[in-house]
Design an enzyme around this catalytic site. Structure first.
Site, PDB file in Angstrom:
ATOM      1  N   ASP A   5      31.509 -13.055  38.290  1.00 44.49           N
ATOM      2  CA  ASP A   5      31.956 -11.466  38.745  1.00 44.49           C
ATOM      3  C   ASP A   5      30.972 -11.022  39.594  1.00 44.49           C
ATOM      4  O   ASP A   5      29.611 -11.376  39.820  1.00 44.49           O
ATOM      5  CB  ASP A   5      31.573 -10.609  37.252  1.00 44.49           C
ATOM      6  CG  ASP A   5      32.954 -10.592  36.586  1.00 44.49           C
ATOM      7  OD1 ASP A   5      34.107 -10.853  37.075  1.00 44.49           O
ATOM      8  OD2 ASP A   5      32.652 -10.554  35.417  1.00 44.49           O
ATOM      9  N   ASP A  42      32.513   9.819  33.285  1.00 49.81           N
ATOM     10  CA  ASP A  42      32.273   8.438  34.044  1.00 49.81           C
ATOM     11  C   ASP A  42      30.804   8.204  33.705  1.00 49.81           C
ATOM     12  O   ASP A  42      29.865   8.614  34.360  1.00 49.81           O
ATOM     13  CB  ASP A  42      32.609   8.446  35.287  1.00 49.81           C
ATOM     14  CG  ASP A  42      32.436   6.902  36.049  1.00 49.81           C
ATOM     15  OD1 ASP A  42      31.865   6.100  35.267  1.00 49.81           O
ATOM     16  OD2 ASP A  42      32.919   6.567  37.136  1.00 49.81           O
ATOM     17  N   GLU A  46      27.912   4.197  39.062  1.00 49.23           N
ATOM     18  CA  GLU A  46      28.708   4.993  40.237  1.00 49.23           C
ATOM     19  C   GLU A  46      29.127   6.385  39.978  1.00 49.23           C
ATOM     20  O   GLU A  46      29.017   7.355  40.595  1.00 49.23           O
ATOM     21  CB  GLU A  46      29.853   4.090  40.380  1.00 49.23           C
ATOM     22  CG  GLU A  46      29.748   2.943  40.748  1.00 49.23           C
ATOM     23  CD  GLU A  46      30.158   1.773  39.553  1.00 49.23           C
ATOM     24  OE1 GLU A  46      30.989   1.177  39.294  1.00 49.23           O
ATOM     25  OE2 GLU A  46      28.970   1.428  38.975  1.00 49.23           O
ATOM     26  N   PHE A  71      38.760   4.601  32.837  1.00 52.81           N
ATOM     27  CA  PHE A  71      39.154   3.616  33.879  1.00 52.81           C
ATOM     28  C   PHE A  71      39.789   2.227  33.087  1.00 52.81           C
ATOM     29  O   PHE A  71      39.049   1.968  32.030  1.00 52.81           O
ATOM     30  CB  PHE A  71      37.878   2.917  34.575  1.00 52.81           C
ATOM     31  CG  PHE A  71      38.030   1.951  35.492  1.00 52.81           C
ATOM     32  CD1 PHE A  71      38.554   2.076  36.645  1.00 52.81           C
ATOM     33  CD2 PHE A  71      37.890   0.674  35.098  1.00 52.81           C
ATOM     34  CE1 PHE A  71      38.905   1.127  37.611  1.00 52.81           C
ATOM     35  CE2 PHE A  71      38.336  -0.471  35.804  1.00 52.81           C
ATOM     36  CZ  PHE A  71      38.495  -0.413  37.136  1.00 52.81           C
ATOM     37  N   THR A  72      40.581   1.594  33.453  1.00 54.68           N
ATOM     38  CA  THR A  72      41.103   0.324  32.876  1.00 54.68           C
ATOM     39  C   THR A  72      41.524  -0.650  34.025  1.00 54.68           C
ATOM     40  O   THR A  72      41.373  -0.230  35.236  1.00 54.68           O
ATOM     41  CB  THR A  72      42.407   0.512  32.261  1.00 54.68           C
ATOM     42  OG1 THR A  72      43.492   0.758  33.195  1.00 54.68           O
ATOM     43  CG2 THR A  72      42.451   1.716  31.126  1.00 54.68           C
ATOM     44  N   ALA A  73      41.101  -2.045  33.906  1.00 50.03           N
ATOM     45  CA  ALA A  73      41.391  -3.085  34.790  1.00 50.03           C
ATOM     46  C   ALA A  73      42.860  -3.049  35.294  1.00 50.03           C
ATOM     47  O   ALA A  73      43.237  -3.450  36.355  1.00 50.03           O
ATOM     48  CB  ALA A  73      41.022  -4.443  34.157  1.00 50.03           C
ATOM     49  N   SER A  78      40.590   6.231  37.330  1.00 48.63           N
ATOM     50  CA  SER A  78      40.253   6.958  36.118  1.00 48.63           C
ATOM     51  C   SER A  78      40.414   8.366  36.517  1.00 48.63           C
ATOM     52  O   SER A  78      40.739   8.776  37.710  1.00 48.63           O
ATOM     53  CB  SER A  78      38.620   6.717  35.646  1.00 48.63           C
ATOM     54  OG  SER A  78      37.688   7.068  36.761  1.00 48.63           O
ATOM     55  N   LYS A  96      40.696   9.009  40.378  1.00 49.06           N
ATOM     56  CA  LYS A  96      39.653   8.466  41.254  1.00 49.06           C
ATOM     57  C   LYS A  96      39.856   6.899  41.320  1.00 49.06           C
ATOM     58  O   LYS A  96      39.777   6.533  39.997  1.00 49.06           O
ATOM     59  CB  LYS A  96      38.196   8.851  40.938  1.00 49.06           C
ATOM     60  CG  LYS A  96      37.117   8.085  41.607  1.00 49.06           C
ATOM     61  CD  LYS A  96      35.965   8.749  40.977  1.00 49.06           C
ATOM     62  CE  LYS A  96      35.546   7.958  39.737  1.00 49.06           C
ATOM     63  NZ  LYS A  96      34.346   8.391  39.030  1.00 49.06           N
TER      64      LYS A  96
END
Length: 218
Positions: A5, A42, A46, A71-73, A78, A96
């Site tokens: 990653d 969030d 970031e 947020f999701t992959a 989000s 965003k």
């Protein structure tokens, strides 16, 4: 083959917001407020850095009745849904996220995506930054620039792995331009950009079918 990653493994992983770029005709204050509202829930470095860069009091925003979108992959975005605050006024939906995800959202709603925002995205990406596009009620407002730092000495590590016969592959949700910049600077052999979980799995299976022993870290 070793898959890694990007964020937190190849890079330090503490991405910070460095600039706001509102689209033409969008008031800078309006854009900054939308950036903050979309980042209130969030808790990532970031998200916190966006609020810091905005220099606005996060507690001054009225979020009564708001719904925070995590947020999701899959969606790679989000945001926040705010209820209408007066008669005849629309509810406000701010998102965003990754450039391609937000552009799809905007164009599916029948709105055009600003050419200057697309150019800002390209410039940020070419410089190794991560662009986060913000839209309100499916209208693009502008882009946030995030920057991350590659871990010191990582190129030398990958070179040692290469000499041992290990192929290194960086996996990231970033767009191909950003991914290419980071991959070249870090010295990996290959990269997967705009990666969803199933993309990682497909790459692993493909390598295994080619007779490779595959490891994944991150």
């Amino acid at each position: 083959t070793l898959l890694l990653d990007k964020t937190g493994t190849i890079t330090i992983g503490n991405r910070k917001a460095t600039n706001f770029y509102p689209a033409n005709g969008v008031d800078a204050a309006t854009f900054t407020e939308a950036c903050v509202l979309s980042s209130l829930a969030d808790q990532t470095p970031e998200g916190k850095s966006i609020i810091e860069l905005a220099k606005l009091d996060a507690n001054s925003f009225n979020t009564n009745g708001a719904r925070f979108i995590e947020f999701t992959a899959e969606t790679r975005s989000s945001g926040i849904d705010l209820p209408a605050v007066g008669t005849g006024l629309p509810a406000i939906k701010i998102r965003k996220g990754a450039f391609d995800s937000i552009r799809n959202m905007v164009t599916k709603a029948g709105n055009s995506f600003p050419a200057e925002t697309e150019e800002d995205v390209r410039k940020i990406s070419s410089n190794g930054g991560t662009p986060l596009v913000v839209c309100q009620n499916n209208v693009a407002l502008g882009v946030i620039e995030l920057q991350d730092i590659i871990k010191p000495g990582i190129q030398e590590r990958f070179e040692r792995l290469r000499k041992m016969g290990v192929k290194t592959v960086m996996v990231t949700g970033d767009n191909p331009l950003t991914a290419k910049f980071i991959a070249e600077k870090a010295g990996v052999d290959d990269f997967i950009a705009e990666a969803k979980p199933e993309d990682k799995m497909n790459y692993i299976k493909q390598e295994q079918q080619g007779g490779k022993l595959v490891a994944m870290m991150g």
